[in-house]
Motif scaffolding. Structure first.
Motif, PDB file in Angstrom:
ATOM      1  N   SER A  94     -12.236  -1.880  -2.087  1.00  0.00           N
ATOM      2  CA  SER A  94     -12.253  -1.065  -0.868  1.00  0.00           C
ATOM      3  C   SER A  94     -13.309  -1.564   0.109  1.00  0.00           C
ATOM      4  CB  SER A  94     -12.492   0.411  -1.219  1.00  0.00           C
ATOM      5  OG  SER A  94     -13.834   0.651  -1.601  1.00  0.00           O
ATOM      6  N   LEU A 128       2.243   6.142  -7.242  1.00  0.00           N
ATOM      7  CA  LEU A 128       1.218   6.936  -7.908  1.00  0.00           C
ATOM      8  C   LEU A 128       1.535   8.422  -7.795  1.00  0.00           C
ATOM      9  CD1 LEU A 128      -1.434   6.757  -9.440  1.00  0.00           C
ATOM     10  CD2 LEU A 128      -2.644   6.759  -7.252  1.00  0.00           C
ATOM     11  N   LEU A 152      -7.652   8.672  -6.373  1.00  0.00           N
ATOM     12  CA  LEU A 152      -7.793   7.383  -5.699  1.00  0.00           C
ATOM     13  C   LEU A 152      -8.394   7.552  -4.306  1.00  0.00           C
ATOM     14  CD1 LEU A 152      -7.289   4.361  -5.226  1.00  0.00           C
ATOM     15  CD2 LEU A 152      -4.938   4.954  -4.585  1.00  0.00           C
ATOM     16  N   LEU A 153      -7.883   8.508  -3.546  1.00  0.00           N
ATOM     17  CA  LEU A 153      -8.378   8.704  -2.189  1.00  0.00           C
ATOM     18  C   LEU A 153      -9.860   9.065  -2.191  1.00  0.00           C
ATOM     19  CD1 LEU A 153      -5.358  10.659  -0.639  1.00  0.00           C
ATOM     20  CD2 LEU A 153      -5.907   8.237  -0.383  1.00  0.00           C
ATOM     21  N   LEU A 156      -3.337  10.658  -7.209  1.00  0.00           N
ATOM     22  CA  LEU A 156      -3.459  10.100  -5.862  1.00  0.00           C
ATOM     23  C   LEU A 156      -4.715  10.625  -5.178  1.00  0.00           C
ATOM     24  CD1 LEU A 156      -2.507   8.442  -3.515  1.00  0.00           C
ATOM     25  CD2 LEU A 156      -0.818  10.216  -2.960  1.00  0.00           C
ATOM     26  N   ILE A 168      -8.213   1.451   1.969  1.00  0.00           N
ATOM     27  CA  ILE A 168      -7.090   1.865   1.123  1.00  0.00           C
ATOM     28  C   ILE A 168      -6.076   0.738   0.990  1.00  0.00           C
ATOM     29  CG2 ILE A 168      -5.178   3.525   0.931  1.00  0.00           C
ATOM     30  CD1 ILE A 168      -6.976   5.573   2.290  1.00  0.00           C
ATOM     31  N   ALA A 210      -5.433   0.715  -2.999  1.00  0.00           N
ATOM     32  CA  ALA A 210      -4.212   1.280  -3.590  1.00  0.00           C
ATOM     33  C   ALA A 210      -3.426   0.261  -4.423  1.00  0.00           C
ATOM     34  CB  ALA A 210      -3.333   1.887  -2.497  1.00  0.00           C
ATOM     35  N   SER A 225       2.669   1.651  -3.260  1.00  0.00           N
ATOM     36  CA  SER A 225       1.718   1.995  -4.321  1.00  0.00           C
ATOM     37  C   SER A 225       1.346   3.469  -4.262  1.00  0.00           C
ATOM     38  CB  SER A 225       0.457   1.140  -4.206  1.00  0.00           C
ATOM     39  OG  SER A 225       0.734  -0.220  -4.458  1.00  0.00           O
ATOM     40  N   LEU A 226       1.081   3.972  -3.073  1.00  0.00           N
ATOM     41  CA  LEU A 226       0.730   5.379  -2.926  1.00  0.00           C
ATOM     42  C   LEU A 226       1.888   6.272  -3.375  1.00  0.00           C
ATOM     43  CD1 LEU A 226      -1.077   5.244   0.543  1.00  0.00           C
ATOM     44  CD2 LEU A 226      -2.152   5.449  -1.706  1.00  0.00           C
ATOM     45  N   THR A 263       0.824  -1.205   0.000  1.00  0.00           N
ATOM     46  CA  THR A 263       0.000   0.000   0.000  1.00  0.00           C
ATOM     47  C   THR A 263       0.859   1.257   0.000  1.00  0.00           C
ATOM     48  OG1 THR A 263      -1.806  -1.120   1.149  1.00  0.00           O
ATOM     49  CG2 THR A 263      -1.758   1.282   1.268  1.00  0.00           C
TER      50      THR A 263
END
Length: 273
Positions: free
Chosen positions: A221, A132, A145-146, A142, A257, A261, A128-129, A125
């Motif tokens: 998610s 991105l 995604l959030l 990002l 997440i 993610a 990945s964050l 995770t």
């Protein structure tokens, strides 16, 4: 409780948005990695590690692994190989929901495997964050995604509260409904067709791929939230921690997440979006 939740959210959300939008990727990674060590500490609670020193050691090990991963090809070139088994976990873990809790009571996951699973989920995770965020227009992607995860949660809450009838996983999370999940997916589809177009600059077939990927990530998610609830119920734990007033632990806030993610990044890499 509600006032505490709102106050915490009003402090954390602007700080998160400012971090993602203004900070360079190395700073974003460091902040997320430190967050990952706290999540690992709370995961140690789900594992019922016998002593505080064991949980501290597990959290420290997670931090070391994250630090080493930042300086190895795992950060970019090998990231997809890390994400593949994680994606497989999130795609197959719903099979455990049907027989819960009897299945995991009869055949519990061994602590070493739980420990390895936690390391994989947290590391994949955070990396990945950071990956991105490092892409062109990465801060925007990002944030997309959030807010996709937020949309899944918000849509599910609103639809479930107003239309919810059929329980989604009553033995794991009695409050979640099928209608709520559908509402969350519909809001995520609207977000993909608006925010996704702006964040990724897609049209035509690429927009179709982004919509499909976004809906898959939104489903993941929901699964992520259910999996943490499953492990908490199995261990007789209400919250993963108490670091966030009104919310519980960090793991309680980022469980979605953890699933979203890695699948988002792997999907972007495979589709070339």
């Amino acid at each position: 409780m509600l006032i505490q939740r709102l106050a915490t959210a009003m402090v954390l959300l602007p700080a998160l948005l400012a971090l993602v939008w203004f900070a360079p990727t190395p700073v974003v990674f460091v902040v997320f990695a430190l967050t990952g060590t706290v999540i690992a500490w709370e995961w140690g609670g789900l594992m019922h590690l016998p002593a505080p020193w064991a949980r501290r050691g597990y959290a420290a090990l997670t931090g070391v692994i994250l630090g080493l991963a930042w300086f190895t090809p795992l950060r970019d070139a090998w990231l997809a190989w890390l994400l593949l088994p994680v994606a497989l976990w999130w795609l197959l873990v719903p099979l455990l929901f049907r027989g819960f809790p009897g299945n995991l009571q009869r055949h519990p996951i061994a602590p070493p495997l739980m420990g390895l699973l936690g390391l994989l989920l947290v590391a994949s995770t955070i990396l990945s964050l950071a990956w991105l965020h490092a892409q062109p227009d990465g801060a925007l992607k990002l944030l997309y995604l959030l807010f996709l995860v937020f949309a899944a949660d918000t849509g599910a809450f609103l639809a479930g509260r107003n239309f919810g009838r059929r329980k989604l996983a009553p033995m794991i999370s009695p409050g979640k409904t099928v209608e709520g999940a559908i509402g969350g997916l519909l809001l995520c589809a609207a977000w993909a067709l608006t925010g996704g177009v702006y964040a990724f600059g897609v049209a035509g077939s690429e927009l179709g791929w982004l919509l499909a990927l976004s809906l898959l990530v939104a489903l993941a998610s929901i699964v992520g939230d259910l999996v943490e609830s499953m492990f908490k119920r199995l261990g007789g734990i209400k919250d993963s921690g108490n670091i966030l007033p009104g919310h519980g632990g960090l793991l309680d806030r980022v469980d979605s997440i953890l699933a979203a993610a890695p699948l988002m990044v792997l999907g972007l890499q495979l589709t070339g979006l």
